[in-house]
Design an enzyme around this catalytic site. Structure first.
Site, PDB file in Angstrom:
ATOM      1  N   LYS A 111      56.747 -22.459  18.390  1.00  0.00           N
ATOM      2  CA  LYS A 111      57.943 -23.285  18.220  1.00  0.00           C
ATOM      3  C   LYS A 111      59.038 -22.453  17.562  1.00  0.00           C
ATOM      4  O   LYS A 111      58.776 -21.611  16.696  1.00  0.00           O
ATOM      5  CB  LYS A 111      57.586 -24.498  17.350  1.00  0.00           C
ATOM      6  CG  LYS A 111      58.661 -25.547  17.209  1.00  0.00           C
ATOM      7  CD  LYS A 111      58.101 -26.727  16.412  1.00  0.00           C
ATOM      8  CE  LYS A 111      59.139 -27.818  16.174  1.00  0.00           C
ATOM      9  NZ  LYS A 111      58.561 -28.955  15.414  1.00  0.00           N
ATOM     10  N   SER A 217      59.211 -33.249  17.478  1.00  0.00           N
ATOM     11  CA  SER A 217      60.160 -32.189  17.762  1.00  0.00           C
ATOM     12  C   SER A 217      59.533 -30.954  18.402  1.00  0.00           C
ATOM     13  O   SER A 217      60.246 -30.066  18.859  1.00  0.00           O
ATOM     14  CB  SER A 217      60.870 -31.773  16.470  1.00  0.00           C
ATOM     15  OG  SER A 217      59.965 -31.184  15.539  1.00  0.00           O
ATOM     16  N   THR A 238      56.494 -32.765  10.390  1.00  0.00           N
ATOM     17  CA  THR A 238      56.851 -33.407   9.138  1.00  0.00           C
ATOM     18  C   THR A 238      56.415 -34.867   9.189  1.00  0.00           C
ATOM     19  O   THR A 238      55.810 -35.374   8.254  1.00  0.00           O
ATOM     20  CB  THR A 238      58.365 -33.306   8.877  1.00  0.00           C
ATOM     21  OG1 THR A 238      58.770 -31.934   8.933  1.00  0.00           O
ATOM     22  CG2 THR A 238      58.731 -33.884   7.517  1.00  0.00           C
ATOM     23  N   GLY A 240      55.039 -36.821  12.721  1.00  0.00           N
ATOM     24  CA  GLY A 240      54.850 -37.113  14.134  1.00  0.00           C
ATOM     25  C   GLY A 240      55.161 -36.001  15.101  1.00  0.00           C
ATOM     26  O   GLY A 240      54.970 -36.169  16.311  1.00  0.00           O
ATOM     27  N   SER A 241      55.620 -34.846  14.643  1.00  0.00           N
ATOM     28  CA  SER A 241      56.147 -33.836  15.565  1.00  0.00           C
ATOM     29  C   SER A 241      55.103 -32.964  16.237  1.00  0.00           C
ATOM     30  O   SER A 241      55.441 -32.163  17.105  1.00  0.00           O
ATOM     31  CB  SER A 241      57.173 -32.943  14.848  1.00  0.00           C
ATOM     32  OG  SER A 241      58.331 -33.687  14.566  1.00  0.00           O
TER      33      SER A 241
END
Length: 575
Positions: A111, A217, A238, A240-241
């Protein structure tokens, strides 16, 4: 169920040269890169069927097919210009002395908020043009572990320099090395920002529908893993990402306990909740990666809290893991609406009920309900109070520590100004919000209100949350549908392991959420998440593996035809 649509010593505990007799894979001449796992690739690499150079060539070709061409999934931002050179070196090392670990010579996508450095300079930008050309002081902690394990950092083509910015830095500074697209600034730029979009990468889309929402994200990491742009991707979470894009892309995601993996060198939101974890197509691959990236890092003091020694997570892979276990259902933590604000609907509810029956058939006792005492309180307050304060402080610290920033952005205030001055790049129509950045910039530090909010978050997530439910009902884990249920674990800093659960049916009405994305769509995947207390990854991995192996949900549907890259290893051999 099938109907529902470390240190080097730790690495050698995972895999040492000559110890592959238990891999359990067939000697396929060329593995299918849409499906191939780490062990299958290692087996054929050891047999000299192909090389890591061939593997890198194939993955790069697959990225080029679907990333900005064809379905334009926009999952990958940059390519490692040295990837073939690194692969050749690792091939030679394999021939001379064997492999370092199960990730030796395996390409990895990171990422774009995870710092990477090499002699040419690189980009780590959180998807923003504001950090294009910036130079980080060192590799992120988990990147060092991956490199030491012999992994190859991959990526897509390096982006060109926009005319508006070219005058600010040399082209040689923008060579990329293996970054995936993401929701810009880890989806902390605006409250209603569309998932999967960044200024640099554009709108990422998932492969199960031409308008499919990849979720955020860690959007690009989820999409890249789902269609075989590589076998291993890394995301950050942080709240759910990792779990949400894993669910939306029909893959496995492990959101580790805060402090199990290093956050050093990761563009931050909040140290209280940030964590880094694997996103792969199988629980086995995710366990392999977690065993390598977990461990202490002197640059992240939170990692000192982890248990010692850490387990080898590969030994958690037990298809009978549910036998004799008690699994609870935190009913009141299931939201009435999805993360997009749409009703959860009967399909997700039905899929959960079938999953519970299936888990029970595998030997578990289902305790339903097993609610978190704090569940209603969590629904009623704003976790962003803590995140906004931390984001301003920690982002400013990150920016100040950069060796250079050609755009001159060194503070959150300057970032907001940059976006306003470069609207054609950073604030195009439909993506022109930055209200969260502005609210973060207005905070005044870690005052008394912040301290109370942080304590309340920890109490709600852990003491009166997950830990209370586990203790009251004598549970081994909690289970919930993945969408919208991650907040208690986020507040507590506790782990989540997410596996495929099913797919929305063909008659699902589409709801547009952006110019080119909708949620849900026919065929959109859904996920199942297992929750536990701090550092319970080993147990959760076992449950996820048992569910995956017995249900085989992920293999019930592929992405739509145009989103499947056609290049295979045989197409690049001797090229």
């Amino acid at each position: 169920m099938r109907n529902i649509g470390a240190t080097l010593s730790t690495y050698h505990q995972i895999s040492c040269p000559g110890h592959d007799t238990d891999l359990g894979v067939t000697n396929m001449e060329f593995p299918d890169l849409y499906e191939a796992g780490v062990k299958e690739l290692q087996h054929t690499l050891d047999n000299n069927t192909f090389t890591s150079v061939d593997l890198v060539k194939a993955y790069i070709a697959r990225i080029e097919e679907v990333n900005t061409k064809g379905p334009e999934l926009r999952a990958v931002l940059e390519i490692n210009q040295n990837a073939l050179q690194v692969a050749a070196s690792l091939d030679e090392e394999r021939r001379k002395s064997g492999k370092r670990s199960l990730l030796h010579g395996i390409p990895v996508l990171l990422k774009d908020n995870i710092s990477t450095i090499n002699s040419e300079g690189l980009n780590t930008t959180a998807g923003s043009y504001a950090l294009l050309g910036s130079v980080v002081p060192r590799d992120a902690g988990i990147v060092k572990r991956l490199r030491d394990a012999g992994a190859i950092i991959l990526g897509g083509r390096s982006v060109s320099c926009p005319p508006a910015l070219c005058k600010n830095f040399q082209t040689s500074q923008i060579l990329g090395i293996g970054k995936t697209n993401m929701s810009e600034w880890a989806h902390f730029r605006a409250k209603d920002m569309i998932c999967g979009w960044s200024g640099r990468g554009g709108q990422c889309k998932m492969g199960y529908h031409p308008r499919g929402d990849p979720c955020g994200s860690s959007s690009g990491s989820g999409v890249a893993a789902s269609i075989g742009l590589t076998t291993v991707t890394i995301g950050t979470e942080t709240d759910g990402s990792i779990s949400h894009p894993s669910a939306n892309n029909n893959i496995v995601g492990i959101k580790p306990t805060v402090g199990l993996t290093s956050r050093a060198g990761v563009i931050p939101i909040a140290a209280a909740q940030d964590t880094v974890g694997p996103m792969c197509r199988s629980v086995e691959d995710a366990a392999i990666v977690l065993s390598i990236i977990a461990g202490e890092d002197p640059n992240d003091k939170r990692t000192i809290s982890q248990p010692k020694p850490l387990p080898n997570y590969l030994t958690a892979l037990d298809s009978n893991a549910f036998k004799g276990k008690r699994i609870g259902v935190a009913r009141t933590s299931i939201p009435e609406k999805t993360h997009h604000g749409h009703p959860v609907g009967s399909f997700v509810t039905k899929a959960l009920e079938e999953a519970l029956k299936f888990i029970e058939s595998l030997g578990a006792t289902i305790v339903d309900p097993a609610n978190l005492p704090s569940a209603e309180d969590i629904k009623g307050w704003d976790e962003n109070l803590v995140l906004k304060v931390d984001f301003k402080i920690e982002l400013n610290e990150y920016l100040a520590a950069l060796k250079s920033v050609p755009t001159g952005v060194r503070t959150l205030t300057e970032l907001i100004k940059f976006n306003n001055e470069h609207k054609e790049l950073e604030m195009p129509e439909s993506y022109d919000q930055q209200d969260l950045l502005i609210e973060c910039d207005a905070t005044s530090g870690r005052d008394e209100a912040y301290g109370k909010a942080l304590a309340r978050n920890l109490e709600a997530g852990a003491t009166r949350g997950i830990d209370a439910a586990l203790k009251e009902h004598n549970l081994d884990a909690l289970v919930l549908p993945a969408d919208g249920t991650s907040t208690p674990a986020a507040l507590a800093g506790y782990p989540i392991v997410t596996v495929p659960l099913g797919f929305f049916p063909e008659d699902t009405p589409m709801i547009d959420i952006g110019p080119v994305t909708s949620y849900p769509t026919p065929g959109t995947p859904i996920g199942l998440s297992f929750y536990g207390t701090a550092f319970s990854e080993y147990e959760l991995i076992g449950f996820a593996y048992a569910f995956e192996q017995k249900s085989k949900v992920r293999t019930l549907r592929k992405v739509y035809a145009d989103a499947i890259p056609k290049t295979q290893l045989k197409d690049v051999m001797d090229v």
